[in-house]
Design a protein around this motif. Structure first.
Motif, PDB file in Angstrom:
ATOM      1  N   ALA A 279       0.834  -1.210   0.000  1.00 28.56           N
ATOM      2  CA  ALA A 279       0.000   0.000   0.000  1.00 28.56           C
ATOM      3  C   ALA A 279       0.867   1.258   0.000  1.00 28.56           C
ATOM      4  N   CYS A 280       1.897   1.277   0.824  1.00 23.70           N
ATOM      5  CA  CYS A 280       2.783   2.446   0.905  1.00 23.70           C
ATOM      6  C   CYS A 280       3.529   2.680  -0.405  1.00 23.70           C
ATOM      7  N   PHE A 281       4.109   1.621  -0.946  1.00 24.54           N
ATOM      8  CA  PHE A 281       4.860   1.797  -2.188  1.00 24.54           C
ATOM      9  C   PHE A 281       3.945   2.077  -3.375  1.00 24.54           C
ATOM     10  N   SER A 282       2.699   1.635  -3.306  1.00 25.18           N
ATOM     11  CA  SER A 282       1.733   2.011  -4.347  1.00 25.18           C
ATOM     12  C   SER A 282       1.458   3.505  -4.284  1.00 25.18           C
ATOM     13  N   ALA A 283       1.281   4.020  -3.081  1.00 23.20           N
ATOM     14  CA  ALA A 283       1.103   5.464  -2.920  1.00 23.20           C
ATOM     15  C   ALA A 283       2.350   6.201  -3.383  1.00 23.20           C
ATOM     16  N   GLY A 284       3.510   5.679  -3.009  1.00 22.61           N
ATOM     17  CA  GLY A 284       4.768   6.308  -3.401  1.00 22.61           C
ATOM     18  C   GLY A 284       5.035   6.246  -4.889  1.00 22.61           C
TER      19      GLY A 284
ATOM     20  N   SER B 222      -6.014   3.987   6.560  1.00 24.97           N
ATOM     21  CA  SER B 222      -6.489   3.944   5.169  1.00 24.97           C
ATOM     22  C   SER B 222      -6.681   5.345   4.588  1.00 24.97           C
ATOM     23  N   ILE B 223      -7.244   6.235   5.378  1.00 23.93           N
ATOM     24  CA  ILE B 223      -7.460   7.617   4.906  1.00 23.93           C
ATOM     25  C   ILE B 223      -6.133   8.297   4.624  1.00 23.93           C
ATOM     26  N   GLN B 224      -5.175   8.145   5.526  1.00 30.17           N
ATOM     27  CA  GLN B 224      -3.904   8.848   5.335  1.00 30.17           C
ATOM     28  C   GLN B 224      -3.157   8.323   4.111  1.00 30.17           C
ATOM     29  N   ILE B 225      -3.215   7.021   3.824  1.00 31.22           N
ATOM     30  CA  ILE B 225      -2.474   6.510   2.668  1.00 31.22           C
ATOM     31  C   ILE B 225      -3.152   6.949   1.375  1.00 31.22           C
ATOM     32  N   ALA B 226      -4.482   7.084   1.401  1.00 32.59           N
ATOM     33  CA  ALA B 226      -5.197   7.589   0.218  1.00 32.59           C
ATOM     34  C   ALA B 226      -4.813   9.046  -0.042  1.00 32.59           C
ATOM     35  N   LEU B 227      -4.780   9.860   1.001  1.00 39.04           N
ATOM     36  CA  LEU B 227      -4.391  11.268   0.842  1.00 39.04           C
ATOM     37  C   LEU B 227      -2.919  11.388   0.457  1.00 39.04           C
ATOM     38  N   ASN B 228      -2.101  10.518   1.004  1.00 34.35           N
ATOM     39  CA  ASN B 228      -0.682  10.471   0.657  1.00 34.35           C
ATOM     40  C   ASN B 228      -0.530  10.238  -0.848  1.00 34.35           C
ATOM     41  N   ALA B 229      -1.303   9.280  -1.371  1.00 30.07           N
ATOM     42  CA  ALA B 229      -1.242   8.962  -2.805  1.00 30.07           C
ATOM     43  C   ALA B 229      -1.795  10.089  -3.662  1.00 30.07           C
ATOM     44  N   LEU B 230      -2.706  10.869  -3.124  1.00 30.47           N
ATOM     45  CA  LEU B 230      -3.361  11.933  -3.896  1.00 30.47           C
ATOM     46  C   LEU B 230      -2.494  13.177  -4.069  1.00 30.47           C
ATOM     47  N   TRP B 231      -1.663  13.489  -3.091  1.00 32.55           N
ATOM     48  CA  TRP B 231      -0.944  14.766  -3.123  1.00 32.55           C
ATOM     49  C   TRP B 231      -0.046  14.899  -4.360  1.00 32.55           C
ATOM     50  N   THR B 232       0.733  13.909  -4.689  1.00 23.23           N
ATOM     51  CA  THR B 232       1.681  14.013  -5.803  1.00 23.23           C
ATOM     52  C   THR B 232       0.982  14.289  -7.138  1.00 23.23           C
ATOM     53  N   PRO B 233      -0.079  13.551  -7.491  1.00 20.04           N
ATOM     54  CA  PRO B 233      -0.760  13.878  -8.754  1.00 20.04           C
ATOM     55  C   PRO B 233      -1.365  15.282  -8.754  1.00 20.04           C
ATOM     56  N   VAL B 234      -1.845  15.736  -7.607  1.00 20.80           N
ATOM     57  CA  VAL B 234      -2.427  17.080  -7.536  1.00 20.80           C
ATOM     58  C   VAL B 234      -1.340  18.132  -7.694  1.00 20.80           C
TER      59      VAL B 234
END
Length: 153
Positions: free
Chosen positions: A12-17, A76-88
């Motif tokens: 999950a972490c590396f997917s977000a990363g 779960s919420i924090q990893i979703a937001l973590n994944a969202l920041w870079t594309p934004v």
């Protein structure tokens, strides 16, 4: 069981990363004015790998514990937001929206740290460096917004 859970949380972490590879900083970011205290580029992957290990250990420990529902929801919420920041921020090049996302991430990490701590003290402690790093990243995002008003409009 711990190692299986740890591996799932690392995925999950590396997917977000991985969003960093899909939306690299590039020329746009290099052209922005940044504060003098901006960390050098090499700091980011080293820090994130370390944080992802801490986050995964925390998640795996709490996933095995009784009464973990709220803590797992915040994880779960924090990893979703973590994944969202870079594309934004890098993909859409939306500095202000990035600041809103990282602000929400900061709140999710803080509340997640508290919820994790209530279930497993060590798990909560493992989120403390993450909260510190998100604080630094949010300050950097805010500084980039302030230093580049024409780009942030």
């Amino acid at each position: 069981m711990f190692w299986l859970l740890f591996t799932l949380f690392m995925v999950a972490c590396f997917s977000a990363g991985a969003t960093g590879g899909l939306f690299p900083p590039g020329a746009w970011y290099r052209g922005l004015n940044k504060p003098v205290w901006t960390p050098p580029d090499w700091v980011f992957p080293v820090t994130w790998i370390t944080l992802y290990i801490c986050m995964s250990v925390a998640g795996a420990r709490v996933a095995l514990a009784e009464g973990n529902g709220i803590a797992m929801a915040f994880w779960s919420i924090q990893i979703a937001l973590n994944a969202l920041w870079t594309p934004v921020f890098f993909g859409l090049q939306k500095i202000r929206l990035g600041l809103a996302v990282i602000g929400a991430l900061w709140v999710a990490v803080l509340l997640g740290m508290i919820a994790l701590w209530e279930v497993d003290t060590l798990a909560g402690m493992l989120f403390a460096p993450y909260l510190l790093w998100v604080t630094i990243a949010a300050a950097l995002n805010a500084s980039v917004w302030k230093l580049n008003p024409e780009q942030a409009a």
